[in-house]
Design a protein around this motif. Structure first.
Motif, PDB file in Angstrom:
ATOM      1  N   VAL A  69       0.458  -1.347   0.625  1.00  0.00           N
ATOM      2  CA  VAL A  69       0.020   0.035  -0.135  1.00  0.00           C
ATOM      3  C   VAL A  69       1.149   1.069  -0.111  1.00  0.00           C
ATOM      4  N   THR A  70       0.218   2.214  -1.166  1.00  0.00           N
ATOM      5  CA  THR A  70       1.369   3.155  -0.781  1.00  0.00           C
ATOM      6  C   THR A  70      -0.120   4.443  -0.338  1.00  0.00           C
ATOM      7  N   ALA A  71      -0.067   5.042   0.816  1.00  0.00           N
ATOM      8  CA  ALA A  71      -1.565   6.289   1.463  1.00  0.00           C
ATOM      9  C   ALA A  71      -0.977   7.146   1.242  1.00  0.00           C
ATOM     10  N   VAL A  72      -1.718   8.242   0.116  1.00  0.00           N
ATOM     11  CA  VAL A  72      -1.524   9.189  -0.262  1.00  0.00           C
ATOM     12  C   VAL A  72      -2.464  10.423   1.018  1.00  0.00           C
ATOM     13  N   ASP A  73      -2.258  11.362   1.324  1.00  0.00           N
ATOM     14  CA  ASP A  73      -3.343  12.213   2.281  1.00  0.00           C
ATOM     15  C   ASP A  73      -2.800  13.768   2.318  1.00  0.00           C
ATOM     16  N   ASN A  74      -3.215  14.544   2.260  1.00  0.00           N
ATOM     17  CA  ASN A  74      -2.618  16.390   2.412  1.00  0.00           C
ATOM     18  C   ASN A  74      -2.761  16.547   3.594  1.00  0.00           C
ATOM     19  N   SER A  75      -2.926  15.883   4.328  1.00  0.00           N
ATOM     20  CA  SER A  75      -3.207  16.058   6.017  1.00  0.00           C
ATOM     21  C   SER A  75      -2.273  15.368   6.659  1.00  0.00           C
ATOM     22  N   PRO A  76      -1.098  16.554   7.049  1.00  0.00           N
ATOM     23  CA  PRO A  76       0.987  15.302   7.632  1.00  0.00           C
ATOM     24  C   PRO A  76      -0.013  15.224   8.682  1.00  0.00           C
ATOM     25  N   GLU A  77      -1.085  15.524   9.147  1.00  0.00           N
ATOM     26  CA  GLU A  77      -1.830  14.935  10.853  1.00  0.00           C
ATOM     27  C   GLU A  77      -2.220  14.143  10.687  1.00  0.00           C
ATOM     28  N   MET A  78      -3.132  13.857   9.657  1.00  0.00           N
ATOM     29  CA  MET A  78      -3.852  12.991   9.574  1.00  0.00           C
ATOM     30  C   MET A  78      -2.751  11.013   8.674  1.00  0.00           C
ATOM     31  N   LEU A  79      -0.916  11.932   7.928  1.00  0.00           N
ATOM     32  CA  LEU A  79      -0.219  10.735   7.430  1.00  0.00           C
ATOM     33  C   LEU A  79       0.156  10.159   9.126  1.00  0.00           C
ATOM     34  N   ALA A  80       0.689  11.216   9.584  1.00  0.00           N
ATOM     35  CA  ALA A  80       1.361  10.800  11.174  1.00  0.00           C
ATOM     36  C   ALA A  80      -0.128   9.113  11.818  1.00  0.00           C
ATOM     37  N   HIS A  81      -0.286   9.043  11.797  1.00  0.00           N
ATOM     38  CA  HIS A  81      -1.441   8.257  12.036  1.00  0.00           C
ATOM     39  C   HIS A  81      -1.564   6.934  11.329  1.00  0.00           C
ATOM     40  N   VAL A  82      -1.140   6.820  10.133  1.00  0.00           N
ATOM     41  CA  VAL A  82      -0.917   5.974   9.246  1.00  0.00           C
ATOM     42  C   VAL A  82       0.103   4.867   9.343  1.00  0.00           C
ATOM     43  N   PRO A  83      -0.274   3.580   9.750  1.00  0.00           N
ATOM     44  CA  PRO A  83       0.736   2.601   9.694  1.00  0.00           C
ATOM     45  C   PRO A  83       2.419   2.816   9.235  1.00  0.00           C
ATOM     46  N   SER A  84       3.375   2.282   9.641  1.00  0.00           N
ATOM     47  CA  SER A  84       5.282   2.907   9.365  1.00  0.00           C
ATOM     48  C   SER A  84       4.701   1.834   7.931  1.00  0.00           C
ATOM     49  N   GLN A  85       4.253   0.479   7.539  1.00  0.00           N
ATOM     50  CA  GLN A  85       4.008  -0.555   6.382  1.00  0.00           C
ATOM     51  C   GLN A  85       3.995  -0.130   5.475  1.00  0.00           C
ATOM     52  N   ALA A  86       2.979   0.905   4.853  1.00  0.00           N
ATOM     53  CA  ALA A  86       2.772   1.556   4.243  1.00  0.00           C
ATOM     54  C   ALA A  86       3.569   2.774   3.908  1.00  0.00           C
ATOM     55  N   SER A  87       3.098   3.284   2.813  1.00  0.00           N
ATOM     56  CA  SER A  87       4.513   3.873   2.088  1.00  0.00           C
ATOM     57  C   SER A  87       3.505   5.181   1.751  1.00  0.00           C
ATOM     58  N   LYS A  88       4.377   6.304   2.527  1.00  0.00           N
ATOM     59  CA  LYS A  88       3.341   7.710   2.771  1.00  0.00           C
ATOM     60  C   LYS A  88       3.755   8.943   2.481  1.00  0.00           C
ATOM     61  N   VAL A  89       2.522   9.265   1.579  1.00  0.00           N
ATOM     62  CA  VAL A  89       2.726  10.714   0.770  1.00  0.00           C
ATOM     63  C   VAL A  89       2.006  11.831   0.862  1.00  0.00           C
ATOM     64  N   CYS A  90       2.518  13.262   0.916  1.00  0.00           N
ATOM     65  CA  CYS A  90       2.092  13.985   1.543  1.00  0.00           C
ATOM     66  C   CYS A  90       1.620  14.755  -0.086  1.00  0.00           C
ATOM     67  N   ALA A  91       1.212  15.073  -0.211  1.00  0.00           N
ATOM     68  CA  ALA A  91       0.265  15.088  -1.303  1.00  0.00           C
ATOM     69  C   ALA A  91      -0.899  15.621  -2.117  1.00  0.00           C
ATOM     70  N   ASP A  92      -1.711  17.027  -2.990  1.00  0.00           N
ATOM     71  CA  ASP A  92      -2.983  16.913  -3.294  1.00  0.00           C
ATOM     72  C   ASP A  92      -3.002  15.607  -4.785  1.00  0.00           C
ATOM     73  N   ILE A  93      -4.216  15.142  -4.758  1.00  0.00           N
ATOM     74  CA  ILE A  93      -4.197  14.807  -5.483  1.00  0.00           C
ATOM     75  C   ILE A  93      -4.133  14.574  -6.919  1.00  0.00           C
ATOM     76  N   GLU A  94      -4.676  15.841  -7.033  1.00  0.00           N
ATOM     77  CA  GLU A  94      -4.338  16.234  -8.876  1.00  0.00           C
ATOM     78  C   GLU A  94      -2.909  16.431  -8.740  1.00  0.00           C
ATOM     79  N   THR A  95      -2.162  16.950  -7.839  1.00  0.00           N
ATOM     80  CA  THR A  95      -0.550  16.973  -8.142  1.00  0.00           C
ATOM     81  C   THR A  95       0.256  16.432  -8.179  1.00  0.00           C
ATOM     82  N   LEU A  96       0.132  14.524  -7.836  1.00  0.00           N
ATOM     83  CA  LEU A  96       0.770  13.858  -7.379  1.00  0.00           C
ATOM     84  C   LEU A  96       1.580  13.892  -8.081  1.00  0.00           C
ATOM     85  N   ALA A  97       3.099  13.534  -7.817  1.00  0.00           N
ATOM     86  CA  ALA A  97       3.928  12.510  -9.013  1.00  0.00           C
ATOM     87  C   ALA A  97       4.777  11.794  -8.569  1.00  0.00           C
ATOM     88  N   LEU A  98       4.155  10.356  -8.939  1.00  0.00           N
ATOM     89  CA  LEU A  98       5.491   9.470  -9.242  1.00  0.00           C
ATOM     90  C   LEU A  98       5.274   9.192 -10.117  1.00  0.00           C
TER      91      LEU A  98
END
Length: 233
Positions: A69-98
């Protein structure tokens, strides 16, 4: 007639995402059985990108079932609670660059109902770009019948969280909503807007973005795949 426009915002203890979602409230919301709805569509160990993952309620269940799983959210406060087993990306969906693509894209939390049609188009185009050939987009929308008819008053409980609709204003296909949440003596408000999208409108949005017509799992969840050789002009 003067129409009151509610901007997306949250009220209550703790940090809020840019669209007004209270982080501490989302930590109290239970898992709702979402993965069971679409798990049969996605082979085990598939790569999944979850767009708008929030605090990781669905992420945890995907990881528990062996998905990558790659987990994307534009809120760092939200992402801080996502499990570390996921790859975490802080970004807006429409400008996501992977530089990689995925077996499946999950667009949950009714993000497809964003009231800005141009933003919806950009987000769906990004979903299309993120998919491998033959990959699946799994998305969630507000049930249009519910959104068009729900009235002010109690909405029931989601786990320990009591929900109530405090305000709704309908203006054509757009609704402005204020939801009140109560849990163990704490209270939050979430003001936001949403577009009412019926089956034909969802079909049109998807086809324009290079997707095939959706297959509905229920009135909220659906799956689709990209048209082969689609070129976005």
């Amino acid at each position: 007639m003067t129409v009151s426009v509610l901007s997306a915002r949250g009220v209550g203890r703790g940090p809020k995402s840019r669209d007004g979602c209270p982080v501490e409230l989302y930590l109290k919301l239970p898992y709702g059985g979402e993965v069971e709805l679409f798990q049969s569509c996605i082979p085990g160990k598939s790569s999944i990108i979850e767009l708008g993952c929030g605090v990781g309620r669905i992420t945890r269940e995907l990881l528990a079932r062996g998905y990558r799983v790659t987990a994307v959210d534009n809120s760092p406060e939200m992402l801080a609670h996502v499990p570390s087993q996921a790859s975490k990306v802080c970004a807006d969906i429409e400008t996501l660059a992977l530089e990689t693509t995925f077996d499946a894209v999950i667009l949950a939390s009714c993000l497809i109902n964003v009231p800005d049609a141009a933003l919806r188009t950009a987000q769906l185009a990004k979903c299309r770009d993120l998919l491998k050939p033959g990959g699946l987009l799994i998305f969630e929308r507000y049930d249009p019948t519910w959104l068009a008819n729900v009235q002010i008053g109690p909405l029931g409980n989601f786990g320990d969280v009591e929900m109530q609709l405090d305000h709704i204003h309908r203006d054509g296909a757009k609704v402005e909503i204020c939801l009140r949440y109560r849990c163990r003596g704490e209270e939050w408000l979430h003001h936001f807007s949403a577009a009412i999208l019926d089956d034909d409108e969802i079909y049109s949005c998807l086809v324009s973005a290079g997707f095939e017509p959706p297959s509905w799992i229920d009135r909220r969840w659906a799956r689709t795949s990209g048209f082969p050789n689609f070129v976005n002009v």
